[in-house]
Design an enzyme around this catalytic site. Structure first.
Site, PDB file in Angstrom:
ATOM      1  N   ASN A 121      49.912  44.578  54.544  1.00 47.07           N
ATOM      2  CA  ASN A 121      48.663  45.019  53.996  1.00 47.07           C
ATOM      3  C   ASN A 121      47.603  44.558  55.282  1.00 47.07           C
ATOM      4  O   ASN A 121      47.915  44.014  56.218  1.00 47.07           O
ATOM      5  CB  ASN A 121      48.338  44.410  52.798  1.00 47.07           C
TER       6      ASN A 121
ATOM      7  N   ASP B 267      52.927  43.198  46.576  1.00 48.29           N
ATOM      8  CA  ASP B 267      53.569  43.247  45.122  1.00 48.29           C
ATOM      9  C   ASP B 267      54.844  43.746  45.052  1.00 48.29           C
ATOM     10  O   ASP B 267      55.791  43.404  44.192  1.00 48.29           O
ATOM     11  CB  ASP B 267      52.797  44.080  44.432  1.00 48.29           C
TER      12      ASP B 267
ATOM     13  N   LYS C 187      68.564  48.773  62.789  1.00 49.77           N
ATOM     14  CA  LYS C 187      67.294  49.556  63.056  1.00 49.77           C
ATOM     15  C   LYS C 187      67.672  51.174  62.352  1.00 49.77           C
ATOM     16  O   LYS C 187      68.546  51.496  62.822  1.00 49.77           O
ATOM     17  CB  LYS C 187      66.803  49.863  64.359  1.00 49.77           C
TER      18      LYS C 187
ATOM     19  N   PHE D   5      42.554  34.918  43.874  1.00 50.89           N
ATOM     20  CA  PHE D   5      41.612  35.974  44.236  1.00 50.89           C
ATOM     21  C   PHE D   5      42.000  37.235  43.819  1.00 50.89           C
ATOM     22  O   PHE D   5      43.195  37.407  43.410  1.00 50.89           O
ATOM     23  CB  PHE D   5      42.085  35.890  46.085  1.00 50.89           C
TER      24      PHE D   5
ATOM     25  N   LYS E 128      42.955  39.223  35.210  1.00 50.30           N
ATOM     26  CA  LYS E 128      43.668  38.327  36.025  1.00 50.30           C
ATOM     27  C   LYS E 128      43.509  36.837  35.883  1.00 50.30           C
ATOM     28  O   LYS E 128      44.522  35.995  35.650  1.00 50.30           O
ATOM     29  CB  LYS E 128      43.473  38.725  37.612  1.00 50.30           C
TER      30      LYS E 128
ATOM     31  N   LYS F  87      46.777  34.978  34.398  1.00 46.10           N
ATOM     32  CA  LYS F  87      47.524  34.040  35.189  1.00 46.10           C
ATOM     33  C   LYS F  87      47.115  32.613  35.010  1.00 46.10           C
ATOM     34  O   LYS F  87      47.637  31.580  35.797  1.00 46.10           O
ATOM     35  CB  LYS F  87      47.421  34.312  36.949  1.00 46.10           C
TER      36      LYS F  87
END
Ligand code: CTP
Length: 400
Positions: free
Chosen positions: A209, A278, A288, A323, A337, A341
């Site tokens: 990301n 995620d 490969k 975060f 969240k 959590k």
């Protein structure tokens, strides 16, 4: 961390005295108030004017002069200092300090100091190797003085050996570490995660990301500068490891989970700034993948949620900070969240806002506390955001 700190810099008469000018300049450039004391023989190597120009403060040379900023320089320069540094320190000064002698301004001020004192010896290699110098250093170390050893290299006298004044960077690092030891997080162990995890597809490719790791690294540096022991578990970034921080490099979410769980029992505060993927590939190709087909379908399976696992196993006294990077319904998603959590604080940002989120040096965040309070912070440098988050953590811990 150096901003606004009072540093008394003692300079003695060695050929390395000129290097103290660079040190004074660097400390001044980082916002410290630098007050220089020179011995009489230091004045043979470098002029007080150099230090006055570099620090913007008068230079002190005389025990009996009551001029300048302070009425009693030996007491004021010692008493007001956050840290006292002697660079370079000659064999003569070491001998005097080791035996409690105070016959000039510098030796008197060092004796009067109650702050940490950092001594950076520099001298000819044979002098440094002399047992009497070694004994003086050992004795001073026993009394609690701190040292930065001289380096090995070519000396001004043409010989090769140990005696050169340590590099300015090394001395700056030692000063920072000493200052950190006085901070408001000095009794805490802070575990920070940073960066975007990489989930392998085959030996040469991965899914990741846009996280740059900047926010997590800023947090690690800020906590260290406030005296915490900091463990940074970092997914790949382009950033250099912060000085003084124990850094554990990981790649995938699985590796990050393993490292976080290993250090969790030692942590008082956990700040999960990492962007954890995620999902990961259900199967990682051993070789490969060749571009044989017109399409390639990757099957992704869910990664463990590290923060949620910490929240489920939350120990008494631990502060958990998460975060939330969102692109819409910021506060609503963030609050969900926080509850799901079991967090104490959630740092939410809308990554679509200019100046916020991935890769930037600034951020715009909303702090959401477990009690329901929310606080909007304006656009600011990530290093400042980091300090505001740490302020919030300390407030939460005080009000427990
Ligand atoms: N996090 C984690 N482990 C994961 C995913 C996220 O520890 N597998 C942590 C992140 O480090 C962050 C917080 O959880 O502190 C929120 O991450 P985010 O990706 O915004 O939230 P998710 O719970 O993954 O929800 P979603 O991606 O659906 O928004």
């Amino acid at each position: 961390m150096l901003e606004g700190r009072f540093i008394t810099l003692g300079v003695t008469g060695g050929i390395a005295a000129y290097k103290a000018a660079e040190l004074a300049s660097r400390l001044n450039g980082r916002g410290a108030a630098v007050h220089v004391i020179m011995t009489r023989s230091a004045g043979e190597f470098i002029r007080p004017l150099t230090f006055e120009a570099l620090t913007g403060n008068p230079v002190y040379t005389d025990l009996f002069s009551a001029s300048h900023l302070f009425r009693m320089p030996h007491i004021d320069l010692a008493g007001r200092a956050d840290v006292m540094v002697v660079a370079p320190a000659t064999a003569n000064l070491l001998g005097k300090l080791a035996h409690g002698m105070a016959d000039d301004l510098l030796s008197t001020a060092v004796l009067a100091a109650t702050c940490p004192v950092l001594i950076c010896p520099a001298m000819n290699m044979n002098m440094y190797a002399n047992q009497v110098v070694k004994d003086n250093i050992a004795r001073l170390a026993q009394y609690g003085y701190h040292f930065v050893e001289p380096e090995v290299g070519r000396m001004a006298c043409g010989h090769f050996g140990q005696g050169r004044l340590a590099e300015t960077e090394t001395i700056m690092g030692a000063i920072t570490t000493l200052l950190a030891g006085q901070g408001d997080m000095k009794d805490l162990t802070v575990l920070v995660t940073a960066g975007g995890t990489r989930e392998p597809i085959d030996p040469v490719r991965f899914v990741t990301n846009r996280s740059s790791g900047k926010m997590g690294y800023a947090l690690a540096e800020a906590a260290f500068s406030r005296g915490a022991r900091v463990i940074l578990v970092s997914a790949p970034t382009c950033l250099p490891g912060p000085a003084g921080v124990e850094t554990v490099l990981v790649e995938s979410a699985g590796e990050m989970r393993e490292a976080v769980m290993r250090f969790y029992p030692e942590a008082d505060v956990v700040i999960k700034a990492a962007a954890v993927a995620d999902y990961r590939c259900a199967r990682v190709a051993e070789q490969k993948i060749k571009k044989d087909g017109e399409t390639l379908i990757l099957e992704l399976v869910k990664n463990p949620d590290i923060l949620a696992e910490l929240g489920r196993n939350k120990r008494e006294g631990v502060t958990l900070v998460g975060f939330a990077a969102e692109t819409r319904d910021l506060e609503e998603n963030a609050r969900q969240k926080l509850d799901k959590k079991n967090l104490d604080l959630l740092v939410a940002n809308d990554v679509t806002e200019p100046g916020a989120g991935f890769g930037t040096d600034t951020n715009i965040v909303k702090l959401i506390y477990s009690g329901g309070r929310a606080e909007d912070l304006p656009l600011m440098e990530k290093s400042l955001v980091a300090h505001r988050i740490l302020d919030a953590v300390l407030e939460i811990r005080q009000n427990r």
